[in-house]
Design a protein around this motif. Structure first.
Motif, PDB file in Angstrom:
ATOM      1  N   LYS A  91      23.617  19.851 -19.728  1.00 53.69           N
ATOM      2  CA  LYS A  91      22.249  20.354 -20.277  1.00 53.69           C
ATOM      3  C   LYS A  91      22.329  20.968 -21.657  1.00 53.69           C
ATOM      4  CE  LYS A  91      18.483  23.419 -18.751  1.00 53.69           C
ATOM      5  NZ  LYS A  91      18.015  24.642 -17.948  1.00 53.69           N
ATOM      6  N   ASP A  92      23.448  21.346 -21.915  1.00 50.33           N
ATOM      7  CA  ASP A  92      23.710  22.155 -23.425  1.00 50.33           C
ATOM      8  C   ASP A  92      23.900  21.152 -24.190  1.00 50.33           C
ATOM      9  OD1 ASP A  92      23.361  24.657 -22.377  1.00 50.33           O
ATOM     10  OD2 ASP A  92      25.415  25.120 -21.801  1.00 50.33           O
ATOM     11  N   SER A  93      24.281  19.858 -23.929  1.00 50.90           N
ATOM     12  CA  SER A  93      24.501  18.934 -24.931  1.00 50.90           C
ATOM     13  C   SER A  93      23.393  17.907 -24.870  1.00 50.90           C
ATOM     14  CB  SER A  93      25.664  18.048 -24.563  1.00 50.90           C
ATOM     15  OG  SER A  93      26.983  18.913 -24.521  1.00 50.90           O
ATOM     16  N   VAL A  94      22.324  18.091 -24.403  1.00 49.02           N
ATOM     17  CA  VAL A  94      20.705  17.391 -24.383  1.00 49.02           C
ATOM     18  C   VAL A  94      19.756  17.961 -25.464  1.00 49.02           C
ATOM     19  CG1 VAL A  94      19.157  16.525 -23.089  1.00 49.02           C
ATOM     20  CG2 VAL A  94      21.595  16.782 -21.861  1.00 49.02           C
ATOM     21  N   ILE A  95      19.542  16.701 -25.938  1.00 54.34           N
ATOM     22  CA  ILE A  95      18.128  16.733 -26.951  1.00 54.34           C
ATOM     23  C   ILE A  95      17.116  16.174 -26.200  1.00 54.34           C
ATOM     24  CG2 ILE A  95      16.966  16.141 -28.848  1.00 54.34           C
ATOM     25  CD1 ILE A  95      19.833  16.198 -30.578  1.00 54.34           C
ATOM     26  N   TRP A  96      16.014  16.933 -25.552  1.00 52.33           N
ATOM     27  CA  TRP A  96      15.052  16.342 -24.770  1.00 52.33           C
ATOM     28  C   TRP A  96      14.003  15.599 -25.530  1.00 52.33           C
ATOM     29  CZ3 TRP A  96      16.559  16.164 -19.800  1.00 52.33           C
ATOM     30  CH2 TRP A  96      17.556  17.196 -19.264  1.00 52.33           C
ATOM     31  N   TRP A  97      13.610  14.559 -24.951  1.00 51.41           N
ATOM     32  CA  TRP A  97      12.485  13.454 -25.844  1.00 51.41           C
ATOM     33  C   TRP A  97      11.339  13.318 -24.866  1.00 51.41           C
ATOM     34  CZ3 TRP A  97      10.885   8.649 -23.836  1.00 51.41           C
ATOM     35  CH2 TRP A  97      11.998   7.870 -23.137  1.00 51.41           C
ATOM     36  N   SER A  98      10.087  13.018 -25.497  1.00 47.52           N
ATOM     37  CA  SER A  98       9.157  12.954 -25.028  1.00 47.52           C
ATOM     38  C   SER A  98       8.437  11.597 -25.308  1.00 47.52           C
ATOM     39  CB  SER A  98       7.852  13.793 -25.460  1.00 47.52           C
ATOM     40  OG  SER A  98       8.400  15.277 -24.930  1.00 47.52           O
ATOM     41  N   ALA A  99       8.568  11.182 -26.670  1.00 47.04           N
ATOM     42  CA  ALA A  99       8.045   9.953 -27.075  1.00 47.04           C
ATOM     43  C   ALA A  99       9.136   8.750 -27.060  1.00 47.04           C
ATOM     44  CB  ALA A  99       7.467  10.152 -28.526  1.00 47.04           C
ATOM     45  N   GLY A 100       8.865   7.479 -26.950  1.00 46.28           N
ATOM     46  CA  GLY A 100       9.724   6.587 -26.705  1.00 46.28           C
ATOM     47  C   GLY A 100      10.539   6.326 -28.131  1.00 46.28           C
ATOM     48  N   ALA A 101       9.811   6.602 -29.271  1.00 46.62           N
ATOM     49  CA  ALA A 101      10.428   6.578 -30.578  1.00 46.62           C
ATOM     50  C   ALA A 101      11.365   7.549 -31.004  1.00 46.62           C
ATOM     51  CB  ALA A 101       9.366   6.697 -31.667  1.00 46.62           C
ATOM     52  N   ASP A 102      11.571   8.623 -30.034  1.00 45.72           N
ATOM     53  CA  ASP A 102      12.476   9.605 -30.408  1.00 45.72           C
ATOM     54  C   ASP A 102      13.832   9.108 -30.413  1.00 45.72           C
ATOM     55  OD1 ASP A 102      10.284  11.314 -30.544  1.00 45.72           O
ATOM     56  OD2 ASP A 102      10.682  12.289 -28.595  1.00 45.72           O
ATOM     57  N   THR A 103      14.386   8.816 -29.204  1.00 48.72           N
ATOM     58  CA  THR A 103      15.944   8.528 -29.094  1.00 48.72           C
ATOM     59  C   THR A 103      16.345   7.439 -30.219  1.00 48.72           C
ATOM     60  OG1 THR A 103      16.018   8.936 -26.854  1.00 48.72           O
ATOM     61  CG2 THR A 103      17.685   7.074 -27.659  1.00 48.72           C
ATOM     62  N   PRO A 104      15.661   6.391 -30.457  1.00 47.87           N
ATOM     63  CA  PRO A 104      16.094   5.316 -31.713  1.00 47.87           C
ATOM     64  C   PRO A 104      16.087   6.328 -32.962  1.00 47.87           C
ATOM     65  CG  PRO A 104      14.295   4.354 -30.072  1.00 47.87           C
ATOM     66  CD  PRO A 104      14.581   5.699 -29.643  1.00 47.87           C
ATOM     67  N   GLN A 105      15.252   7.190 -33.161  1.00 49.94           N
ATOM     68  CA  GLN A 105      15.213   7.874 -34.413  1.00 49.94           C
ATOM     69  C   GLN A 105      16.575   8.718 -34.395  1.00 49.94           C
ATOM     70  OE1 GLN A 105      13.188   7.494 -37.158  1.00 49.94           O
ATOM     71  NE2 GLN A 105      14.945   8.256 -38.233  1.00 49.94           N
TER      72      GLN A 105
ATOM     73  N   GLY B 151      21.906   7.933 -25.814  1.00 42.46           N
ATOM     74  CA  GLY B 151      20.566   8.473 -25.317  1.00 42.46           C
ATOM     75  C   GLY B 151      19.863   7.387 -24.714  1.00 42.46           C
ATOM     76  N   SER B 152      18.753   7.966 -23.900  1.00 46.74           N
ATOM     77  CA  SER B 152      18.103   6.974 -23.107  1.00 46.74           C
ATOM     78  C   SER B 152      16.887   6.610 -23.724  1.00 46.74           C
ATOM     79  CB  SER B 152      17.880   7.618 -21.647  1.00 46.74           C
ATOM     80  OG  SER B 152      17.024   8.653 -21.803  1.00 46.74           O
ATOM     81  N   THR B 153      16.127   5.528 -23.602  1.00 42.32           N
ATOM     82  CA  THR B 153      14.798   5.002 -23.902  1.00 42.32           C
ATOM     83  C   THR B 153      14.557   3.794 -23.345  1.00 42.32           C
ATOM     84  OG1 THR B 153      13.190   5.213 -25.880  1.00 42.32           O
ATOM     85  CG2 THR B 153      15.474   4.159 -26.277  1.00 42.32           C
ATOM     86  N   PHE B 154      13.386   3.149 -23.742  1.00 40.62           N
ATOM     87  CA  PHE B 154      12.915   1.798 -23.281  1.00 40.62           C
ATOM     88  C   PHE B 154      13.744   0.775 -24.090  1.00 40.62           C
ATOM     89  CE2 PHE B 154       8.979   4.632 -23.555  1.00 40.62           C
ATOM     90  CZ  PHE B 154       9.269   5.186 -22.186  1.00 40.62           C
ATOM     91  N   ASN B 155      14.097  -0.325 -23.340  1.00 38.91           N
ATOM     92  CA  ASN B 155      15.114  -1.276 -23.851  1.00 38.91           C
ATOM     93  C   ASN B 155      14.571  -1.979 -25.236  1.00 38.91           C
ATOM     94  OD1 ASN B 155      13.408  -3.025 -21.659  1.00 38.91           O
ATOM     95  ND2 ASN B 155      14.245  -4.560 -22.880  1.00 38.91           N
ATOM     96  N   GLY B 156      13.115  -1.939 -25.315  1.00 38.47           N
ATOM     97  CA  GLY B 156      12.418  -2.640 -26.249  1.00 38.47           C
ATOM     98  C   GLY B 156      12.540  -1.953 -27.647  1.00 38.47           C
TER      99      GLY B 156
END
Length: 363
Positions: free
Chosen positions: A211-225, A235-240
């Protein structure tokens, strides 16, 4: 075919009666590369054909709560909404989405196969028209993971071998399943465990370890950025989204396909529209979910089309010229260890587990 012609004729009459209302429609989706693929494959050709101006709204992540509020206020401002299958089931069960007659309100396949047979088992709700098969999976920075890149989902939980920040979606779906899987629960027992309070606590306890090493995302563009900026190592996100950052942006990012979570995404038409708006929405749906249109979307993003008849038409990326099939989550090389998302489970338990997950996040 005769029923289809009757439906199209009745739709045309409804449009004639509501010509003023038919000038504009609001379509809700997820934004980013996904909405771009919809604009190219569906919206722009439909607008060129009909003259209807399409307004894009990137609010799909909040579709359930917003449609509930609109319905309660008696003011539904959206015409067509892109949602995941579990949300479609919830909206249908609550009477907030229109039921669809698949064989009269959707186009048949080019060889005459009914839409119902063409979509097959992907028709998981009477209100949901599947559009794509996608997965939520992980990307990682190839230059930040050392000499041994991650190959298994449980590497996400290994802070010793892979120190650094991770990004995870700010909701329980996916995270809870992966946590239990990496805590030793057999894949075919995940949802049996997760339906209990003890199982939910077990998943959250596993997530506590990172948990202390996680940045939480809400939008699919967050992890790629975050990956592109080097702020997270995986990081997790949609494969597309990951396809876009890897192939279109040429970032030093690679895919971790292990335990990718298969899911469906598609359209619902909100309940409560006027007859004119409903007819226009149905006309759009008929157009946007035919065999060729679904195959066309795969020219712009690496999601598998939901119709069986569309799959053979998937070819190369419209701009990059690369073959798209190897980038699909359904490709045999990528699908050696997949996790099948349970739509019915999350339709039943989503609200309760959401509340528990958010309370855990706040601690």
């Amino acid at each position: 075919m005769k029923l289809t012609k009757i439906f199209m004729a009745s739709t045309a009459l409804a449009f004639a009666a509501g010509a003023v209302a038919a000038e504009e429609m609001t379509i809700v989706s997820w934004g980013g590369a996904y909405s771009k693929s919809q604009m190219k494959a569906y919206h722009e050709p439909y607008s060129a054909k009909t003259g209807v101006n399409i307004i894009n709204d990137d609010s799909s992540a909040e579709a359930v709560s917003k449609l509930r509020a609109m319905n309660e206020a008696g003011n539904v401002t959206w015409d067509v909404v892109d949602v995941v299958a579990s949300d479609a089931i919830r909206l249908c069960d609550e009477g907030l989405a229109e039921e669809i007659d698949f064989n009269t309100q959707l186009a048949p396949a080019p060889d005459g196969t009914s839409a119902e047979d063409d979509f097959g088992a992907l028709l998981v709700s009477d209100c949901f028209i599947p559009q794509i098969v996608y997965s939520t999976t992980f990307g990682y920075r190839t230059d930040l993971v050392g000499d041994t890149p991650p190959t298994e989902i449980c590497d996400v939980f290994d802070l010793e071998a892979y120190p650094g920040k991770r990004s995870l979606e700010k909701r329980p779906i996916g995270n809870m399943e992966w946590a239990l899987l990496c805590d030793g629960v057999a894949k075919d027992e995940i949802y049996e465990v997760l339906e209990t309070s003890e199982g939910q606590d077990r998943a959250l306890a596993k997530l506590d370890t990172i948990k202390d090493s996680v940045i939480w995302w809400s939008a699919g563009a967050d992890t790629p950025q975050l990956l592109a900026d080097g702020e997270v190592i995986m990081g997790s996100t949609f494969n597309g989204r990951l396809f876009s950052v890897i192939e279109e942006q040429n970032q030093p990012v690679a895919m971790l396909w292990d335990a990718q979570m298969f899911d469906l995404d598609g359209w619902i038409i909100p309940a409560g529209l006027s007859e004119e708006r409903k007819a226009r929405a149905l006309d759009y749906i008929y157009f946007a979910t035919d065999t060729q249109r679904l195959a066309d979307q795969a020219k712009f993003i690496s999601y598998g089309p939901a119709r069986a008849s569309s799959a053979p038409l998937v070819s190369t990326h419209a701009e990059l010229g690369i073959e798209m099939a190897p980038h699909m989550p359904t490709d045999p090389a990528n699908a050696q260890n997949t996790f099948l998302y349970n739509y019915e489970f999350w339709a039943d338990y989503r609200d309760d587990i959401d509340a528990k997950f958010q309370a855990w996040l706040a601690k």
